[in-house]
Each structure stands twice: as C-alpha cells, then as structure tokens.
Scaffold this motif. Structure first.
Motif, short mmCIF file in Angstrom:
data_model
loop_
_atom_site.label_atom_id
_atom_site.label_comp_id
_atom_site.label_asym_id
_atom_site.label_seq_id
_atom_site.Cartn_x
_atom_site.Cartn_y
_atom_site.Cartn_z
N ILE A 74 0.85 -1.19 0.00
CA ILE A 74 0.00 0.00 0.00
C ILE A 74 0.89 1.24 0.00
N LYS A 75 0.61 2.17 -0.91
CA LYS A 75 1.41 3.41 -0.99
C LYS A 75 0.72 4.59 -0.30
N ASN A 76 -0.57 4.77 -0.54
CA ASN A 76 -1.29 5.86 0.16
C ASN A 76 -2.77 5.55 0.20
N LEU A 77 -3.44 6.24 1.10
CA LEU A 77 -4.89 6.08 1.31
C LEU A 77 -5.48 7.46 1.57
N HIS A 78 -6.60 7.78 0.88
CA HIS A 78 -7.24 9.10 1.03
C HIS A 78 -8.72 8.88 1.34
N MET A 79 -9.16 9.33 2.53
CA MET A 79 -10.56 9.17 2.97
C MET A 79 -11.23 10.54 3.07
N LYS A 80 -12.41 10.68 2.45
CA LYS A 80 -13.20 11.92 2.55
C LYS A 80 -14.59 11.55 3.03
N ASN A 81 -14.97 12.11 4.21
CA ASN A 81 -16.28 11.87 4.81
C ASN A 81 -16.54 10.37 5.02
N PHE A 82 -15.46 9.63 5.34
CA PHE A 82 -15.57 8.20 5.64
C PHE A 82 -15.61 8.02 7.15
N LYS A 83 -16.80 7.64 7.66
CA LYS A 83 -17.02 7.53 9.10
C LYS A 83 -16.63 8.84 9.78
N SER A 84 -15.63 8.81 10.71
CA SER A 84 -15.27 10.05 11.42
C SER A 84 -14.17 10.83 10.72
N GLY A 100 -24.25 14.09 8.55
CA GLY A 100 -24.43 15.46 8.07
C GLY A 100 -23.88 15.69 6.67
N GLN A 101 -23.17 14.68 6.10
CA GLN A 101 -22.61 14.82 4.75
C GLN A 101 -23.42 13.98 3.76
N LYS A 102 -23.32 14.33 2.46
CA LYS A 102 -24.09 13.65 1.42
C LYS A 102 -23.24 12.68 0.60
N ARG A 103 -21.91 12.82 0.62
CA ARG A 103 -21.05 12.01 -0.24
C ARG A 103 -19.77 11.63 0.50
N MET A 104 -19.30 10.41 0.30
CA MET A 104 -18.00 10.00 0.86
C MET A 104 -17.21 9.30 -0.24
N SER A 105 -15.88 9.26 -0.07
CA SER A 105 -15.02 8.58 -1.05
C SER A 105 -13.79 8.04 -0.34
N VAL A 106 -13.27 6.92 -0.90
CA VAL A 106 -12.02 6.33 -0.42
C VAL A 106 -11.17 6.02 -1.65
N ALA A 107 -9.93 6.48 -1.65
CA ALA A 107 -9.00 6.20 -2.75
C ALA A 107 -7.77 5.53 -2.18
N ILE A 108 -7.34 4.43 -2.82
CA ILE A 108 -6.15 3.71 -2.37
C ILE A 108 -5.22 3.50 -3.55
N GLN A 109 -3.92 3.66 -3.31
CA GLN A 109 -2.90 3.42 -4.35
C GLN A 109 -1.99 2.30 -3.83
N TYR A 125 -1.31 0.57 -9.08
CA TYR A 125 -2.74 0.71 -9.35
C TYR A 125 -3.35 1.73 -8.39
N ARG A 126 -4.50 2.25 -8.81
CA ARG A 126 -5.26 3.18 -7.95
C ARG A 126 -6.74 2.81 -8.05
N VAL A 127 -7.41 2.71 -6.89
CA VAL A 127 -8.85 2.41 -6.84
C VAL A 127 -9.54 3.56 -6.12
N LEU A 128 -10.63 4.07 -6.75
CA LEU A 128 -11.45 5.13 -6.14
C LEU A 128 -12.88 4.62 -6.05
N ARG A 129 -13.43 4.66 -4.84
CA ARG A 129 -14.85 4.34 -4.64
C ARG A 129 -15.54 5.53 -3.99
N GLU A 130 -16.65 5.95 -4.59
CA GLU A 130 -17.47 7.05 -4.05
C GLU A 130 -18.87 6.52 -3.75
#
Length: 899
Positions: free
Chosen positions: A3-13, A63-72, A80-85
C-alpha cells in the motif's frame, strides 16, 4: 501487494484524511475511538467494498451527502489506484493503472473493480482479510485458548468454518425439500379417486345429450304452430293500428270544427263592438280642438310669474351692491394699515424663529457642563482608589499610572517564567514517581511467583535451587526498597515545589486583578471631559449675544400686535363687504339682465291676453279644464287603436268560413275509411290470447333446454377440471421422482462438506503447509527451534536443543515468538507464499506487560515482511516503528496529527 497511500473523505469520522504509507513497520496510534480501525476498514472497502457497518450509508459522515475512499498500491511490479465514491442513493468505482507518470482508466463499476482487484491479488475479500489482516487478540489466542478454540480460529482463517456453515445450511435445505416431498406424496394419494370420478361424469354427460335432443324436436313443432298464429295476429295488429289512427284523426277533425264555430261567433261579436266605438269617436273629436289653446295659455302664465320673480331678485342684488361699496370706501384705510402691520409682524416672527433655539440651547449647555464636572470628579476618585489598591498588592508607592504600568511590564513576565519552571519540575517528579510505581509492580509479580515454587523457575521453567530462589527474591526486594526510598525523597521535593508554585500563582492572581486598562480609560475620560467643558464655555458666550437680539425682537412684536388689535373691527368689516361684493357678481351684467326681463314681460302680457279671449269661460278653472280634456284625448286614442283592428277581423272571418267547409269534407272522408276497414276488436283479442298461450309453451320448453345446457356446461367444466387435475397429478409424479433424485444429491454434497469430508481433507492438506512455512520463519527469525508439528486439533509441538516441547513448557517470550511465527505461517499459506503486506489490529491486547515487551522486541527484529501496518493505542509499540502515524479526534472529526 504494497500500500502506498490512502485518502478518505467523509468516511465515518474522517472528514479529509490522507495517509502516505512506507515500507517497514508503520504504527497507527491513537486513543480509543480516535478512528484508527476505520483506516483498516477503509482499505478493505476500497479494495473489495467490504465493511463492518449494517448499511453502507452508515459509512458516510453524519451530516454529509457524499463520501469517497481512494487507495494506491503496487502488485507484481505495477502500480494501481482504486477510487470508490458513495452517496445515500448511488455509487461509483474506478480502477486505474499507472503508465509512465500518469494513471490510465482500467475498469469502472463496483463489480468490475472488485473482480479486477481479485484477479490482480489472486484472492477475494474474505481471503485477503484472513491472510493479511491479523485481528485483535489473535496472537494471544494462539497462546492462551484451548485446543478446540484454537482449532476453530485456524479453521476460520483457512475458510473451514465456511464449509461447516455450508454443512449446517444444507440441512435446512434438506428439511425444506423433505417437507415438499411429503406434500407431493399426500397429493398423489387421491390420484385413483379422480379417474373414477371422471368416468362417472362422462356417463352423466351422455344422458344430458339425449335429453337435449328430444327437447329440440318438441321445440321445432311448437315454433311452426306459433308462427302460423303470429302471421294472423300481425294482420289484425295492422288493421287495429290503422283503425285507431283514423279514429283518432276523426275525433281531432270534429274537435277542430267545434273550435272554428266558436271562433266564428267571437269574430262576429268583435266586429259589432268596433261599430259602436266608431260612433263614440265621431262625438269626441270636435271637443278636443280647444285642448292645445288651453295648454299654451297655461305655459305663458307660468313663464310670466317666473319673470316677475327674477325681476324682484335682480332689484335686491343691485341694492346690496350699492350698500357694500359704501362700506368698502369707509374702511379701506384701516384695511391697508392692518395689512402692513401683519407683514411687519411676520418678518419679526421669522427673525425670532432664527434666534428662538439659542435660549433652549444655552440651558442645555449649562446642564451638560454641570454633569460633566460631576463625572470628572468621580473618575479622578476612581483612579486614586485603584492606584492605592495596586500599591497595597505590590507593596509599592507609585504616584502615577505611568510608573505602575512600567513596573508591571517587567514584573509579570518574570513571575510567569518562575511558574512555568516550577510546573516543569513538578511534571518531571510526577513522571519519575509513576515510573518507580510501575517498576515495583513489575518486580512484585516475579517475587510472588518465586515464593510459590520450589525447584522450577516460573519464568523460564528451568531448574532452580532454593538458595538461587532466595537470592532472586532478595535482589527483587532490594530493588523495591531502593525505589521506595527514592519515591519518598521525590514526594518531599514535590511538596516543597508545589507550595512554592502555589505562592507564585497566588501572587499572579492578585496581579491579574490590577486592571491597567480601566485606569487608562478613566484618565482618558477625564481628559476628554475637560476638553468638552472648554467647548461648552465658548458656545455659551456666542449664545448670549443671540439671546439679547431675541429679546429686542420680542418687544417689537408685542407693540405691533397691540396696534393691530385696535383696528381689527374695521378690517373685518372691509373683508366681509369685499367678500359679499365678489359673491353678488358684476353690476353691469345684472342691469343688462333686468332690462331683458322687462322687455320679455311686456310681450308675454300681450300674448296671454290674446289667448284668454280665445279660451273664453274655460280660463276660470284652467288646470281642471285641461285635465278633463286630456282624459278625453286618451279615450279617443284608445278607441282609435281598437278600431284599427277592423280590417284584420274581417279577413279572419272570411278565412274561418273556408276552414269550416274544409273540415266538414275531411270528416266525411275519414268516416268512409273506418267503415271500409271492417275491424272487430273481440276477434283480435281471441287471436292474441291463442298466440300468447303457444308462446308460453314454447318459452317453457326453451327454458328447460337452457337449464339442461347450463347443467351440461357445468358438467363439462368439472370434466375439464378433472382432466387438468389428472395431468397435474402426472406432473406431481415426475416432480416427486426428480425431488427424490435431488435429495440424494444434497445428502451426498452435505456429506462432502462435513467434518469427515472436505473439512478433514483441507486440514490434512493445510497442516503440513503451515508447518513448513512456520519452520521457514523459525530459521529467518534465528529461533533456536528446528521444527514444529501440529496435531489434528492444531496443538503445537516444537523441537529445540532440549528436544520435544509443548507451548506450556516454554517461556512467555518464546510463546510469543512461536505464536507470531505460526500466525505468519498461516498467512503465507493463504497468500500462496507471496507475503508482502500484513496488518495487525491491536496485537498487544490481552497480553501482560512481560509478553507485550517480548512481542515489541520481536517486531523490532522482523525484516522478512516488506510492509507491516499496526493499529494500536499502546505507546510502547512506537519503539518498534519505522513510521509513526498519530490519529486524533476533535469535535467528532478524526485527522492525522503527526506522521
């Protein structure tokens, strides 16, 4: 996989958390509930869309409408890079591959991305979690749990528990299909009864066909008889209709003739009446000639009276005009003087208005000046009081605010520095005391264990003499006493420093009560107020000059008002006379109108005299005579209108005579037609009764036939249903046969999934593989053990310098080493030997302090796995870390505080 990096937006806390991962050991550390485990869950969600929440919507931050997780990540030399919204109603997934310096889209969609990840990693989500993800407590479970519990745990990791679950679930399916088999067998029991009932119904159908055939023959005979009578009845019906129509026409003509006779009599009477009215009109006509003369006389007399009235009015107006002109001449001089005085007063009043506010403004300035002086006095007293209080607190004798301020500017930082120094000293002493307490607790445990044994070391399980045991106990107790003495000294130092800090903080709190800002505000207020008093005095001097001018203007106004009051009566007489003249109008116009009226009166009198001579005696009661003649004129006009209808009545009389003659001829012709029809109503009724009787018999036969047909239709429906039922029974027979074959297959499959089937085979196959991988790890870890063996229940036997041993026979540190090697060996088997990544969730949980330290020491030496990610709240693990990722949480939001 790395795993190289992980980016979480509005994922749980995690509102917006980006984490860069390196090779080596990465520690994700933070308090309970900080959001550490959510990072591992985000990895699982990004790769395989797997999560622990009941609903996927619960992954979105409240309180949010959208979340996303991206992993490289990298695998097999590619990146590889995977993005799930995800929103509450839709989802998006994209997988990209790195080509050069840019990422190119590979696949999209949740299912396609998950399948592609599985192909690249050669494992699905469950296998990935079992292989790479070491759950909380798994390390301690391999040491502490019973044989059956360890067997269940290893079975879960290998996927054997899924086979056991499948074995149990197939039993539920078997029960369901066995129940279905019993229901089919119950339905087929009534198969023979249905065949017997079908034969009976077919025989009944044959009898119904015979009865319907006989009825059809009888109905055909009745239809022939009924048709013969119906033809005869139709001829009579036609004659009856013709007879009735002509009889009705004859009655109508007779009635019309009677009406014409009545009309004839009425027309004769009306013509007689008109002749009498013509005679009356000839008598009235001569008398109506005098009516127009009398009306003209009445109008002229009325006009004469109106002219006399207008003449009298104009005479009065001309008299009033002369009188009001005399009043104007007498009072004109007073009017002019009064107007001039009014103009002077208005000018003086305007001047007064310009200076009127000066007196009020002077009074306001005087009041304001008095209040400001009181305020200045109070402010100076407050400054004096605060300065005295400050001198008492500081034990000083400052006379001015500036001196006090200069002193505090230097003194405050010095005091704060002393407090900071004492706080740091207190913290250091408290930390050392805490460490001494932990050391004593750690020393007391081996003392207790040594006191309970005789010839075997409780820690390493090696042989020990009583003398050696006593020496160890004495050494441990000596260390404890040294620590206790040190703690006593530290506590005394702590008391002195805390007292010193208390005095400094008390002094600081007193100084904080000195508010220099208030003193500055008071002094500024006094200065501003003094300046305002100076401005007020200047304004009062200017206002006094204006007040003197105002008093002179008021004196002139009073004098002129006294003069105007003396001539007010004369002025009002002039105004009243002028107004009256203006309302009476122009004197020349009135004089001209009077001359015209006198001329008209002369001519009108002559005309009235002439008309009176023509009217004669009728002038004595002119209105009554005119009214009488008008009534007579109305009667004449009315008679004239009625007489005008005479020609129309004569024409109608002639037409009536012709209609009477035509009607008599029509009556004679219709009577002859009725006689020629020769219609007999009684004979017609007899034929109608015969037809009704025959028709009723036919109806009964037809109804009986319809009833039989209905019964036969019902019978046919029953036969059809029985045939369908028999066909359905045949289907049930085929279904039952197939079901029995399927149950045999299910029982066979269930046997395969059972403990003695694939489960046993999988354990037998995996056990030597796990032993082999664990043995390889022994060599890489430089363990002194040469081999490991697992029995059917996964109980561990190891071989070392002293020979064969179980886990219970080795030290705590050695247990940890074996447990971690065994768990990594299982991981190697699950990942087919290509182990690059392992993730541990709270690995030290349930371990005591000694074993926890052993695990940490072991992790420090591990270099066989390229990337290890550890989630923990244990700060001791930081010693084993190459990279530290500190997670914190504030106001419900988790974030990366340090990396």
């Amino acid at each position: 996989m790395i795993i190289k990096n992980l980016h979480m937006k509005n994922f749980k806390s995690h509102k917006d958390t980006r984490i860069e991962f390196d090779t080596g050991i990465s520690i994700i550390i933070g308090g309970n509930g900080a959001g550490k485990s959510s990072i591992l869950e985000a990895v699982s969600f990004a790769l395989f869309k797997q999560h622990t929440s009941k609903k996927i919507q619960q992954l979105i931050t409240i309180g949010q409408k959208r979340m996303s997780v991206a992993i490289q990540f990298s695998a097999h030399g590619r990146t590889y890079r995977v993005l799930r919204e995800r929103t509450k109603t839709s989802s998006k997934a994209i997988m990209s591959i790195k080509e050069g310096e840019r990422f190119q889209s590979l696949v999209s969609g949740d299912k396609q991305v998950t399948l592609e990840v599985q192909n690249i990693l050669e494992m699905d989500g469950d296998l990935f979690l079992n292989a790479v993800y070491v759950r909380q407590g798994e390390i301690s479970d391999l040491i502490e749990k019973t044989s059956s519990e360890k067997k269940q745990m290893v079975g879960r990791l290998l996927g054997i528990d899924s086979l056991e679950t499948a074995w149990k679930n197939i039993k539920i399916i078997l029960d369901k299909y066995n129940g279905q088999k019993l229901r089919l067998e119950g339905k087929l029991e009534s198969f023979e009864d249905a065949n017997v009932e079908l034969d009976s119904k077919k025989e009944e159908e044959t009898q119904f066909n015979i009865k319907i055939k006989d009825l059809n023959r009888d109905i055909e005979g009745k239809i022939i008889d009924t048709n013969l009578i119906r033809e005869k009845m139709e001829i009579l019906d036609k004659r009856s209709l013709e007879f009735g129509k002509n009889q009705t026409l004859l009655n109508s003509k007779e009635h019309f003739r009677e009406q014409l006779e009545k009309t004839k009599k009425d027309l004769n009477w009306q013509l007689t009446e008109i002749t009498g009215k013509e005679e009356e009109m000839s008598k009235l006509k001569p008398r109506l000639k005098k009516l127009n003369v009398l009306k003209s006389l009445e109008e002229n007399i009325k006009e004469l009276k109106n002219l006399n009235k207008d003449k009298k009015r104009l005479d009065a107006i001309l008299t009033d005009i002369k009188r009001f002109k005399t009043i104007l001449n007498e009072n004109e001089v007073y009017y002019n003087d009064y107007s001039l005085l009014n103009t002077d007063i208005s000018s003086l009043q305007y001047a007064k208005d310009q200076f009127e506010g000066s007196r009020v403004l002077s009074e306001q300035y005087t009041t304001r000046k008095s209040k400001i002086k009181v305020k200045m006095k109070k402010s100076l007293e407050k400054v004096k009081t605060v300065l005295e209080t400050s001198n008492q607190i500081l034990n000083t004798q400052f006379d001015s605010v500036e001196e006090l301020e200069n002193y505090l500017t230097t003194f405050k930082p010095q005091l704060e520095a002393k407090i900071q120094t004492t706080s740091e000293e207190i913290h250091d002493i408290q930390k050392e005391l805490s460490n001494l307490q932990v050391k004593n607790q750690d020393l007391e445990k081996p003392i207790g264990e040594l006191e309970q044994v005789k010839d075997l070391c409780p820690i390493c399980k090696s042989a020990i003499t009583p003398q050696k045991r006593d020496e160890l106990i004495e050494d441990y107790q000596s260390d404890i006493e040294v620590n206790i003495l040190r703690s006593k000294d530290l506590k005394e130092q702590l008391g002195d420093i805390e007292a010193q800090k208390g005095n400094l903080e008390l002094q600081q709190s007193k100084i904080q009560s000195i508010n220099l800002g208030i003193l500055r505000e008071y002094l500024k207020s006094v200065k501003d107020d003094a300046k305002e008093v100076e401005n007020i005095d200047s304004n009062l001097k200017d206002l006094q000059d204006k007040i003197t001018i105002l008093e002179g203007i008021e004196k002139d106004i009073r004098k002129k008002k006294s003069q105007i009051e003396n001539m007010k009566g004369k002025y009002e007489n002039y105004i009243a006379a002028k107004g009256s003249l203006e309302s009476l109008g122009n004197i020349e116009e009135h004089t001209s109108n009077l001359n015209e009226i006198n001329t008209s009166l002369s001519g009108l009198k002559k005309k009235v005299s002439s008309l009176m001579e023509i009217a004669g005696d009728s002038v004595e009661d002119l209105p009554e005579e005119i009214s009488y003649l008008e009534e007579m004129d109305k009667r004449y006009q009315h008679l004239q209108g009625e007489v005008s209808q005479k020609d129309a009545l004569l024409k109608r009389q002639k037409e009536n005579e012709m209609q009477i003659q035509e009607t008599l001829e029509a009556v004679k012709e219709i009577s002859q037609i009725i006689e020629d029809l020769n219609y007999n109503e009684k004979s017609h009724e007899r034929v109608k009764k015969d037809w009704e009787l025959k028709n009723e018999e036919l109806t009964q036969l037809t109804g009986k036939k319809h009833m039989l047909i209905g019964q036969m239709d019902q019978l046919s429906l029953s036969i059809k249903e029985l045939k369908s039922k028999i066909i359905e029974f045949q289907k049930y027979e085929n279904e039952l046969k197939n079901l029995k074959d399927f149950l045999k297959l299910l029982n066979f499959i269930r046997h395969i999934y059972g403990k003695d089937g694939v489960q046993k085979d999988l354990r037998n196959i995996s056990r030597p593989l796990i032993e082999e991988k664990t043995r390889e790890l022994f060599e890489k870890f430089n363990f002194e053990y040469s081999d490991i063996q697992l029995d059917d229940d996964y109980d561990v036997t190891i071989y070392g310098p002293t020979g064969k041993s179980s886990l219970d026979m080795i030290s705590g540190g050695e247990k940890i080493a074996v447990a971690i090697a065994l768990r990594l060996g299982i991981t190697q088997v699950l990942s087919r030997g290509s182990l690059e990544l392992i993730m541990l969730d709270e690995p030290t949980i349930h371990l005591d302090a000694y074993r926890r330290q052993e695990l940490i020491d072991l992790l420090k030496k591990m270099s066989i796995i390229p990337q290890m990610i550890i989630v923990t709240h244990d700060a001791d693990l930081e010693d084993a870390a190459d990279n530290i990722l500190r997670i914190e949480k504030e106001e419900g939001t988790s974030f990366l505080a340090e990396s």
